[in-house]
Design an enzyme around this catalytic site. Structure first.
Site, PDB file in Angstrom:
ATOM      1  N   HIS A  17       1.791   4.601  -2.737  1.00  0.00           N
ATOM      2  CA  HIS A  17       1.915   6.050  -2.492  1.00  0.00           C
ATOM      3  C   HIS A  17       3.314   6.528  -2.895  1.00  0.00           C
ATOM      4  O   HIS A  17       3.473   7.579  -3.507  1.00  0.00           O
ATOM      5  CB  HIS A  17       1.724   6.354  -0.997  1.00  0.00           C
ATOM      6  CG  HIS A  17       0.303   6.303  -0.521  1.00  0.00           C
ATOM      7  ND1 HIS A  17      -0.694   7.069  -1.072  1.00  0.00           N
ATOM      8  CD2 HIS A  17      -0.291   5.590   0.472  1.00  0.00           C
ATOM      9  CE1 HIS A  17      -1.849   6.832  -0.422  1.00  0.00           C
ATOM     10  NE2 HIS A  17      -1.629   5.932   0.518  1.00  0.00           N
TER      11      HIS A  17
ATOM     12  N   HIS B  15       0.838  -1.210   0.000  1.00  0.00           N
ATOM     13  CA  HIS B  15       0.000   0.000   0.000  1.00  0.00           C
ATOM     14  C   HIS B  15       0.875   1.264   0.000  1.00  0.00           C
ATOM     15  O   HIS B  15       0.715   2.151  -0.843  1.00  0.00           O
ATOM     16  CB  HIS B  15      -0.924  -0.013   1.221  1.00  0.00           C
ATOM     17  CG  HIS B  15      -1.818   1.185   1.343  1.00  0.00           C
ATOM     18  ND1 HIS B  15      -3.135   1.158   0.967  1.00  0.00           N
ATOM     19  CD2 HIS B  15      -1.586   2.445   1.792  1.00  0.00           C
ATOM     20  CE1 HIS B  15      -3.673   2.350   1.167  1.00  0.00           C
ATOM     21  NE2 HIS B  15      -2.754   3.153   1.687  1.00  0.00           N
ATOM     22  N   GLU B  16       1.801   1.313   0.951  1.00  0.00           N
ATOM     23  CA  GLU B  16       2.644   2.519   1.038  1.00  0.00           C
ATOM     24  C   GLU B  16       3.552   2.645  -0.185  1.00  0.00           C
ATOM     25  O   GLU B  16       3.852   3.752  -0.627  1.00  0.00           O
ATOM     26  CB  GLU B  16       3.466   2.519   2.331  1.00  0.00           C
ATOM     27  CG  GLU B  16       2.627   2.584   3.612  1.00  0.00           C
ATOM     28  CD  GLU B  16       1.597   3.708   3.657  1.00  0.00           C
ATOM     29  OE1 GLU B  16       1.873   4.805   3.115  1.00  0.00           O
ATOM     30  OE2 GLU B  16       0.504   3.491   4.215  1.00  0.00           O
TER      31      GLU B  16
ATOM     32  N   GLU C 225      -4.701   7.947  -2.869  1.00  0.00           N
ATOM     33  CA  GLU C 225      -5.176   6.665  -2.338  1.00  0.00           C
ATOM     34  C   GLU C 225      -5.484   5.687  -3.478  1.00  0.00           C
ATOM     35  O   GLU C 225      -5.372   4.480  -3.292  1.00  0.00           O
ATOM     36  CB  GLU C 225      -6.410   6.917  -1.461  1.00  0.00           C
ATOM     37  CG  GLU C 225      -6.763   5.787  -0.510  1.00  0.00           C
ATOM     38  CD  GLU C 225      -5.706   5.502   0.575  1.00  0.00           C
ATOM     39  OE1 GLU C 225      -4.762   6.294   0.743  1.00  0.00           O
ATOM     40  OE2 GLU C 225      -5.842   4.443   1.229  1.00  0.00           O
TER      41      GLU C 225
HETATM   42 ZN    ZN Z   1      -3.063   5.229   1.920  1.00  0.00          ZN
END
Ligand code: ZN
Length: 508
Positions: free
Chosen positions: A276, A272-273, A302
């Site tokens: 980003h 997830h990170e 996101e």
């Molecule tokens: Zn996030």
């Protein structure tokens, strides 16, 4: 473009660079605080950050910026400035105009009051959550809502005061545009959850075996390397709450959190990170260090983390490649578990009371619930005292479960105690954008799943770079969405995606 305009733009670029350098310097202090700072250093660090915050505010509200914007023709009704100005510079003017006008509309008194009310409310919230005592927290929340309403009035809005708050996180987006999308999504999702809950429960116990942290660390590094996360321009560290932060033009760091007996925490925290991080690392080099070298909105940001976490990281092609490797990392955990069983277990849907533990199907329902309550609180149709019961009713209606305590209900998130209203919707918007982008990617790269199956993630990243990352915040979220997918945000891309996936997993 005449000489006066072009020299105004040059000066604005210089001021913008200074503001961003200061922002990133503050990020260094913040990153250090979350990772390696000794505990007793906290007060000194708060002083340092407060000083830099003050200087930052002075720079952002520097009246010279207002004068310069005026020279370029950038105004409230036409923030892009004169038409003769090159497109990229017009985007810069629009972003600077937005930053300047928001900052100058907020009197110092309100900034101080908000900070004070939030820090009081947060302390009360921590205790109230522990004691399951909403009544004590309620007046503090009411105070924060009143201050945010005042702020919305100062910022100004056309349709709904909530829009002025939402704009902080999703620039130029209106609640009237989100509401119908969320309404469709809510009805679809709560039906799907009902259908799934009538099916036999999927087994995912193998994800709760013991996973040595050192092995999990190695796995994270392998995944990041395969995702083309550049360790010469970033780092991976461990914190209580995973995050991504940009500390300089080539310095984008991510953090994750490992749990010995729950593989998904570290595994998907990292992916997830990284989503980003790849976004921030992918901005065009001439945008870096400028206000345009940021994500288009939190929703778009996101969408990038969710894209990697869900559309790729929870997909069958991805695990066709990685499951054998995963079994080598943790042989005991997956003994006798087939790829199909693993894939289904990974995607198990469980309506839960707690947002942060929610799966891909139920997650957005948690968000829509909060969005509806926030709208009501800000427009005044809901009072804080109504919240606990409304929360319970909506939980039952949307997720099929009713929290027994307020600690598991209205008190579970920190956001409201910080006075953050308008933030929650960005999470659900991220899910929606990610599916709409996936659909566009599929059209251009119909074979992408084959590449993923071979462990080749470069093609997907290249597409994301060219279509989304490179542009930074030159385009608004809606402009970007239309540019990439041909239309504004629609709920059906996400619901189609879920439908296809979960009808197959649950045999619906
Ligand atoms: Zn996030």
């Amino acid at each position: 473009m005449d000489q006066m305009v072009s020299s105004a733009i040059e000066e604005l670029k210089k001021l913008d660079k200074e503001i961003m350098a200061l922002t990133q310097t503050m990020a260094i202090l913040g990153w250090d605080q979350e990772t390696y700072m000794p505990t007793l250093a906290v007060e000194g660090r708060a002083d340092q950050l407060a000083l830099l915050g003050k200087i930052h505010h002075e720079k952002v509200t520097n009246p010279r910026i207002g004068e310069l914007l005026e020279k370029t023709g950038s105004t409230d009704s036409n923030p892009l400035g004169e038409k003769s100005i090159p497109q990229r510079d017009r985007a810069l003017l629009r972003a600077l105009h937005r930053q300047y006008s928001r900052a100058t509309k907020l009197p110092t008194r309100l900034v101080t009051e908000l900070a004070k009310a939030a820090s009081l409310a947060q302390a009360v919230w921590v205790q109230a959550r522990q004691d399951n005592d909403f009544k004590t927290f309620s007046p503090y929340l009411t105070k924060l809502i009143d201050l945010r309403k005042e702020q919305a009035g100062l910022f100004g809005y056309e349709d709904h005061p909530y829009d002025a708050l939402l704009d902080e996180f999703e620039p130029w987006v209106k609640s009237a545009a989100i509401k119908p999308v969320f309404d469709n999504l809510r009805d679809y999702l709560s039906n799907l959850v009902k259908e799934i809950s009538e099916k036999p429960e999927i087994n995912n116990n193998f994800l709760k075996k013991t996973f040595p942290i050192e092995k999990q660390r190695q796995l994270s590094v392998q995944l990041l390397t395969d995702m083309n996360y550049d360790f010469n321009r970033g780092r991976l560290d461990e914190t209580a709450h995973p995050f991504t932060t940009t500390l300089g033009r080539d310095d984008v760091r991510i953090t994750t959190r490992y749990q010995r007996q729950w593989l998904k925490s570290g595994l998907f925290g990292t992916i997830h990170e990284a989503g980003h991080g790849l976004y921030e690392l992918g901005f065009d080099s001439d945008l870096k260090g400028s206000i345009l070298g940021e994500g288009a909105s939190l929703g778009i940001h996101e969408s990038q983390s969710r894209f990697w976490e869900n559309c790729i990281g929870h997909s069958l092609p991805f695990w066709k490649h990685y499951y054998p490797a995963l079994k080598e990392y943790f042989p005991h955990a997956f003994e006798g578990v087939s790829l199909d069983e693993f894939y289904k277990g990974l995607n198990k849907v469980t309506p839960s009371l707690i947002r942060v533990e929610a799966d891909e199907v139920t997650y957005s329902l948690h968000i829509i619930l909060r969005f509806e309550l926030e709208l009501g609180l800000i427009e005044g149709s809901i009072s804080t005292d109504d919240l606990p019961e409304l929360w319970r009713t909506k939980s039952e209606e949307y997720l099929g479960i009713r929290p027994k305590t307020d600690a598991d209900g209205v008190l579970q998130d920190i956001h409201w105690s910080m006075g953050a209203f308008g933030y929650f919707p960005t999470y659900a918007l991220g899910n929606l954008y990610s599916a709409q982008f996936l659909n566009a990617l599929k059209k251009e790269l119909p074979e992408y799943e084959k590449k993923v199956e071979q462990g080749d993630l470069t093609e997907v990243l290249t597409w994301l770079r060219q279509n989304i990352h490179n542009h930074g915040s030159i385009h608004s979220a809606d402009e970007l969405c239309r540019k990439v997918t041909g239309e504004s945000l629609k709920a059906h891309y996400f619901t189609d995606y879920l439908d296809k996936k979960y009808r197959s997993i649950y045999d619906l």
